[in-house]
Design a protein around this motif. Structure first.
Motif, mmCIF file in Angstrom:
data_model
loop_
_atom_site.group_PDB
_atom_site.id
_atom_site.type_symbol
_atom_site.label_atom_id
_atom_site.label_comp_id
_atom_site.label_asym_id
_atom_site.label_seq_id
_atom_site.Cartn_x
_atom_site.Cartn_y
_atom_site.Cartn_z
ATOM 1 N N GLY A 20 0.821 -1.214 0.000
ATOM 2 C CA GLY A 20 0.000 0.000 0.000
ATOM 3 C C GLY A 20 0.849 1.256 0.000
ATOM 4 N N ALA A 21 1.939 1.256 0.785
ATOM 5 C CA ALA A 21 2.823 2.424 0.836
ATOM 6 C C ALA A 21 3.498 2.662 -0.509
ATOM 7 C CB ALA A 21 3.865 2.235 1.929
ATOM 8 N N PHE A 22 3.960 1.596 -1.162
ATOM 9 C CA PHE A 22 4.592 1.760 -2.464
ATOM 10 C C PHE A 22 3.589 2.231 -3.514
ATOM 11 C CE2 PHE A 22 7.958 -1.199 -0.867
ATOM 12 C CZ PHE A 22 9.002 -0.302 -0.994
ATOM 13 N N TYR A 23 2.361 1.762 -3.449
ATOM 14 C CA TYR A 23 1.338 2.201 -4.390
ATOM 15 C C TYR A 23 1.038 3.689 -4.203
ATOM 16 C CZ TYR A 23 -3.148 2.784 -6.693
ATOM 17 O OH TYR A 23 -4.163 3.249 -7.480
ATOM 18 N N ILE A 24 0.881 4.124 -2.965
ATOM 19 C CA ILE A 24 0.608 5.543 -2.694
ATOM 20 C C ILE A 24 1.785 6.402 -3.136
ATOM 21 C CG2 ILE A 24 0.289 7.213 -0.818
ATOM 22 C CD1 ILE A 24 -1.441 5.071 0.575
ATOM 23 N N ASP A 25 3.010 5.932 -2.889
ATOM 24 C CA ASP A 25 4.195 6.674 -3.325
ATOM 25 C C ASP A 25 4.227 6.796 -4.840
ATOM 26 O OD1 ASP A 25 6.823 7.902 -2.901
ATOM 27 O OD2 ASP A 25 7.594 6.063 -3.835
ATOM 28 N N TRP A 26 3.897 5.732 -5.554
ATOM 29 C CA TRP A 26 3.877 5.752 -7.013
ATOM 30 C C TRP A 26 2.825 6.727 -7.525
ATOM 31 C CZ3 TRP A 26 -0.126 3.704 -10.193
ATOM 32 C CH2 TRP A 26 0.165 3.731 -11.547
ATOM 33 N N LYS A 27 1.629 6.715 -6.931
ATOM 34 C CA LYS A 27 0.570 7.630 -7.355
ATOM 35 C C LYS A 27 0.947 9.088 -7.107
ATOM 36 C CE LYS A 27 -3.165 6.796 -8.612
ATOM 37 N NZ LYS A 27 -3.718 6.797 -9.958
ATOM 38 N N LEU A 28 1.519 9.372 -5.937
ATOM 39 C CA LEU A 28 1.917 10.748 -5.629
ATOM 40 C C LEU A 28 3.052 11.220 -6.536
ATOM 41 C CD1 LEU A 28 1.710 10.829 -1.742
ATOM 42 C CD2 LEU A 28 0.184 11.917 -3.374
ATOM 43 N N ALA A 29 3.987 10.338 -6.841
ATOM 44 C CA ALA A 29 5.084 10.709 -7.740
ATOM 45 C C ALA A 29 4.547 11.017 -9.133
ATOM 46 C CB ALA A 29 6.124 9.597 -7.796
ATOM 47 N N THR A 30 3.575 10.244 -9.591
ATOM 48 C CA THR A 30 2.963 10.498 -10.899
ATOM 49 C C THR A 30 2.251 11.844 -10.918
ATOM 50 O OG1 THR A 30 2.671 8.129 -11.218
ATOM 51 C CG2 THR A 30 1.362 9.582 -12.612
ATOM 52 N N GLN A 31 1.505 12.131 -9.867
ATOM 53 C CA GLN A 31 0.810 13.414 -9.784
ATOM 54 C C GLN A 31 1.796 14.568 -9.697
ATOM 55 O OE1 GLN A 31 -1.854 13.033 -6.475
ATOM 56 N NE2 GLN A 31 -3.377 11.898 -7.655
ATOM 57 N N LEU A 32 2.884 14.385 -8.968
ATOM 58 C CA LEU A 32 3.889 15.436 -8.844
ATOM 59 C C LEU A 32 4.547 15.711 -10.192
ATOM 60 C CD1 LEU A 32 5.415 17.357 -6.973
ATOM 61 C CD2 LEU A 32 7.053 15.517 -6.583
ATOM 62 N N ARG A 33 4.855 14.681 -10.956
ATOM 63 C CA ARG A 33 5.424 14.890 -12.294
ATOM 64 C C ARG A 33 4.452 15.636 -13.191
ATOM 65 N NH1 ARG A 33 7.304 9.557 -11.677
ATOM 66 N NH2 ARG A 33 5.564 8.784 -12.930
ATOM 67 N N THR A 34 3.177 15.326 -13.077
ATOM 68 C CA THR A 34 2.161 16.002 -13.887
ATOM 69 C C THR A 34 2.078 17.478 -13.521
ATOM 70 O OG1 THR A 34 0.917 13.955 -14.027
ATOM 71 C CG2 THR A 34 -0.270 15.980 -14.545
ATOM 72 N N VAL A 35 2.064 17.778 -12.229
ATOM 73 C CA VAL A 35 1.997 19.176 -11.782
ATOM 74 C C VAL A 35 3.256 19.923 -12.202
ATOM 75 C CG1 VAL A 35 1.992 20.649 -9.733
ATOM 76 C CG2 VAL A 35 0.408 18.740 -9.896
ATOM 77 N N LYS A 36 4.423 19.288 -12.064
ATOM 78 C CA LYS A 36 5.674 19.942 -12.451
ATOM 79 C C LYS A 36 5.688 20.235 -13.952
ATOM 80 C CE LYS A 36 10.643 19.575 -12.273
ATOM 81 N NZ LYS A 36 11.811 18.747 -12.083
ATOM 82 N N ALA A 37 5.218 19.302 -14.757
ATOM 83 C CA ALA A 37 5.159 19.519 -16.208
ATOM 84 C C ALA A 37 4.203 20.657 -16.550
ATOM 85 C CB ALA A 37 4.728 18.240 -16.920
ATOM 86 N N PHE A 38 3.071 20.741 -15.855
ATOM 87 C CA PHE A 38 2.121 21.824 -16.100
ATOM 88 C C PHE A 38 2.735 23.174 -15.735
ATOM 89 C CE2 PHE A 38 -1.169 24.681 -14.465
ATOM 90 C CZ PHE A 38 -1.933 24.826 -15.599
ATOM 91 N N VAL A 39 3.389 23.248 -14.577
ATOM 92 C CA VAL A 39 4.000 24.511 -14.143
ATOM 93 C C VAL A 39 5.116 24.908 -15.091
ATOM 94 C CG1 VAL A 39 5.371 25.578 -12.304
ATOM 95 C CG2 VAL A 39 3.345 24.248 -11.733
ATOM 96 N N GLU A 40 5.941 23.942 -15.505
ATOM 97 C CA GLU A 40 7.017 24.267 -16.435
ATOM 98 C C GLU A 40 6.464 24.765 -17.771
ATOM 99 O OE1 GLU A 40 9.549 20.851 -16.685
ATOM 100 O OE2 GLU A 40 10.641 21.422 -14.878
ATOM 101 N N GLY A 41 5.397 24.173 -18.236
ATOM 102 C CA GLY A 41 4.779 24.636 -19.471
ATOM 103 C C GLY A 41 4.179 26.019 -19.324
ATOM 104 N N TYR A 42 3.641 26.310 -18.170
ATOM 105 C CA TYR A 42 3.033 27.616 -17.903
ATOM 106 C C TYR A 42 4.103 28.701 -17.810
ATOM 107 C CZ TYR A 42 0.269 31.175 -15.515
ATOM 108 O OH TYR A 42 -0.357 32.335 -15.172
ATOM 109 N N VAL A 43 5.242 28.379 -17.238
ATOM 110 C CA VAL A 43 6.306 29.355 -16.992
ATOM 111 C C VAL A 43 7.205 29.538 -18.214
ATOM 112 C CG1 VAL A 43 8.384 29.737 -15.581
ATOM 113 C CG2 VAL A 43 6.300 28.946 -14.506
ATOM 114 N N PHE A 44 7.243 28.564 -19.112
ATOM 115 C CA PHE A 44 8.214 28.561 -20.202
ATOM 116 C C PHE A 44 8.173 29.824 -21.052
ATOM 117 C CE2 PHE A 44 9.275 27.537 -24.634
ATOM 118 C CZ PHE A 44 10.601 27.207 -24.468
#
Length: 115
Positions: A20-44
């Motif tokens: 369960g901990a590894f699954y939650i970590d994987w989901k949060l990492a995926t969401q964090l990459r998505t947010v980072k990509a959105f912010v980078e695209g917005y700031v570019f």
């Protein structure tokens, strides 16, 4: 026999908890990459415009550059309460740090030495 059942039950609970901990970590990492990509695209676009307008002895030419790269969004925790963000671009070996909070670009600057 009861002791063995308790040990097996605890082992199954530990394995399920780790899964369960590894699954939650994987989901949060995926969401964090998505947010980072959105912010980078917005700031570019803002970063490119600010870097090309920044005063410097070495001009920053993103659109006319032959070798351009995006280093990306970085952050440094300066103290307990302050986090400083930087979006770094490179064009023809000229580095430009863009601060998305202050909307300020510094060419050839060291990110850690900025105000």
């Amino acid at each position: 026999m009861t002791f063995q059942r308790i040990v097996v039950g605890l082992l199954i609970l530990v394995i399920a908890g780790l899964a369960g901990a590894f699954y939650i970590d994987w989901k949060l990492a995926t969401q964090l990459r998505t947010v980072k990509a959105f912010v980078e695209g917005y700031v570019f676009a803002d970063a490119v415009a600010a870097c090309e307008k920044a005063p410097s002895s070495t001009p920053f030419k993103w659109n006319g550059g032959t070798r351009t790269a995006v280093i990306g969004l970085n952050s440094v925790k300066l103290d307990k309460y302050t986090v400083s963000a930087s979006y770094t671009l490179v064009a023809d070996n000229v580095y430009c740090d863009y601060d998305p909070i202050k909307k300020k670009a510094d060419i050839g600057s060291n990110f850690l030495d900025r105000d």
